[in-house]
Design an enzyme around this catalytic site. Structure first.
Site, mmCIF file in Angstrom:
data_model
loop_
_atom_site.group_PDB
_atom_site.id
_atom_site.type_symbol
_atom_site.label_atom_id
_atom_site.label_comp_id
_atom_site.label_asym_id
_atom_site.label_seq_id
_atom_site.Cartn_x
_atom_site.Cartn_y
_atom_site.Cartn_z
ATOM 1 N N ASP A 98 -7.552 5.702 -0.783
ATOM 2 C CA ASP A 98 -7.209 4.475 -0.077
ATOM 3 C C ASP A 98 -6.786 3.388 -1.066
ATOM 4 O O ASP A 98 -7.568 3.006 -1.943
ATOM 5 C CB ASP A 98 -8.432 4.006 0.720
ATOM 6 N N CYS A 140 0.814 -1.228 0.000
ATOM 7 C CA CYS A 140 0.000 0.000 0.000
ATOM 8 C C CYS A 140 0.844 1.273 0.000
ATOM 9 O O CYS A 140 0.432 2.290 -0.566
ATOM 10 C CB CYS A 140 -0.984 -0.004 1.162
ATOM 11 N N HIS A 152 -6.272 0.288 -0.290
ATOM 12 C CA HIS A 152 -6.578 -1.025 0.282
ATOM 13 C C HIS A 152 -7.817 -1.666 -0.325
ATOM 14 O O HIS A 152 -8.730 -2.105 0.384
ATOM 15 C CB HIS A 152 -6.734 -0.916 1.808
#
Length: 458
Positions: free
Chosen positions: A345, A111, A347
């Protein structure tokens, strides 16, 4: 024989972990992000106001609105379009195995690399298209507000979007004169070519100039392997190497400078704008520079005194965001409202997209739903990015940043500093360097033993 069995066990562990991460990150939980209608929102230097005073006065409506399907007020639509136009890079699965491994996904460990890719992508959008560029299909993206979705469902979503985009569009009610319409159509086409090209550089294949395969290879020189955790400072140096060694002619008009010891040396940046590159076919002058500054804004937690500093940074038009996050989770910070950061994000686990085709789908590279996080949850380890198009740009940037970095009565030391000359002009082992190491952030002498690269994010 024993070594062979050990290798087989390791391969099995890798496959099991990869399978678990693919399942874990293929689900997006339903969540709505609420924004205040009474406070301005800043997104990479642009300011948006959601309050519609005439509507508020008449209806006395609530002070906050969700960004996911609720009525639009003020210029919420402009903010949505701007946010969704930023390149969104997330976990991927089913891509070609990383060299020397059986890994076909970066779920669970990549990430910070993805956050770094997003920052670099924003710099490239600025370089080729300018800050005012918006993707024409940004508002057509479906929001991620279903109870859950898997990668197979995501594939169906992309297919349905492609089908809808191929349908006939209603004609303009007031068409432009033919020559002007053709000129604007040609300009829009060229911009879309650049947009698609930038995205393709971040594809998940060994040939992609700035893809995860290349970044992992560059990380080996820093002692990192595929599957390891990467910190924001390490990623800054990986990005520098990736851009430096990129072979695409379009990327040879831009370079990356990484600050040393929380210090930007002005002469080094100015040289980067016009220095001779290592490649013989590279441009030798008028190169744009991406300035990356790894910093630490506290000890175990971010010092609250730095909140105004972060807000000031994200309010600047030449800021390209922050690689940061919260402990064990990296995000790409792009703005703020009140005391909350706005971020993208990485993720989410999405399927591999073959960017080598001329018409690869773009929808999975753009996020329709912004997220927010309180400043007090921000991890202190981060890398701040700026884009400088020319030496004149850098002089203006350094002047404006010096005002933001100027210590106040509360702040003893700035997060980073500008110094004249080259980094090599200073004795990094001398008294000046020792003094800087003893005061890397506000009021905590214990920090003398820690550097920006020591704290690792997942």
């Amino acid at each position: 024989m024993e070594n062979k069995e050990t290798d087989e066990v390791e391969k099995l562990k890798t496959k099991l972990m990869s399978a678990w991460h693919n399942v874990k990150y293929s689900w997006a939980l339903k969540s709505k992000t609420y924004f205040s209608r009474n406070s301005p929102v800043f997104l990479l230097g642009k300011c948006y106001h959601f309050k519609a005073e005439d509507v508020d006065a008449a209806s006395g409506s609530s002070s906050s609105e969700s960004m996911d399907g609720d009525p639009i007020t003020g210029n919420v639509e402009a903010f949505r379009r701007d946010f969704a136009s930023r390149v969104w890079l997330t976990y991927r699965e089913e891509f070609p195995a990383l060299r020397g491994t059986t890994l076909t996904s970066d779920c669970g460990w990549g990430c910070t690399l993805r956050a770094g890719q997003m920052m670099l992508a924003q710099a490239l959008l600025l370089h080729f298209l300018g800050r005012d560029w918006m993707w024409s299909e940004a508002l057509n993206l479906q929001t991620l507000d279903t109870e859950s979705w898997t990668t197979s469902a995501a594939r169906k979503l992309v297919a349905s979007l492609e089908a809808s985009l191929q349908g006939e569009r209603p004609p303009d009610t007031d068409p432009l004169p033919l020559p002007q319409a053709r000129a604007e159509e040609a300009d829009a086409h060229l911009r879309e070519v650049y947009h698609r090209t930038v995205v393709s550089w971040f594809g998940d294949s060994p040939s992609a100039q700035l893809g995860v395969h290349r970044l992992v290879e560059h990380g080996r020189s820093s002692g990192k392997q595929a599957g390891d955790w990467y910190g924001p400072a390490v990623v800054a140096h990986i990005l520098r190497k990736a851009v430096e060694e990129a072979t695409d002619p379009e990327l040879q008009g831009i370079t990356v400078y990484v600050a040393q010891d929380c210090t930007v040396y002005s002469a080094d940046v100015i040289d980067s704008h016009g220095k001779q590159a290592q490649r013989p076919d590279a441009q030798t002058e008028n190169r744009a520079v991406i300035i990356l500054v790894p910093v630490r804004l506290g000890g175990e937690k971010t010092n609250p005194e730095y909140i105004d500093f972060v807000k000031g940074i994200l309010s600047l038009e030449y800021c390209i965001g922050i690689i940061g996050g919260k402990p064990k989770q990296a995000y790409y910070f792009v703005g703020f409202q009140d005391d909350s950061l706005i971020y993208m994000d990485p993720h989410y686990c999405q399927s591999f997209v073959d960017v080598s085709t001329s018409d690869f789908p773009l929808e999975s590279y753009h996020c329709p739903s912004p997220k927010k996080m309180p400043f007090n949850k921000m991890d202190p380890s981060c890398t701040i990015g700026f884009y400088s198009r020319s030496v004149q740009d850098f002089e203006r940037i350094s002047e404006e940043l010096s005002k933001i970095l100027r210590p106040s009565t509360k702040e003893k030391y700035p997060a980073f500093t500008f110094m004249k000359g080259h980094g090599q002009d200073y004795d990094l082992c001398g008294p000046l360097a020792r003094e800087r190491k003893e005061r890397p952030f506000l009021g905590d002498p214990r920090r003398a033993r820690v550097t920006a690269g020591d704290f690792v994010l997942l």
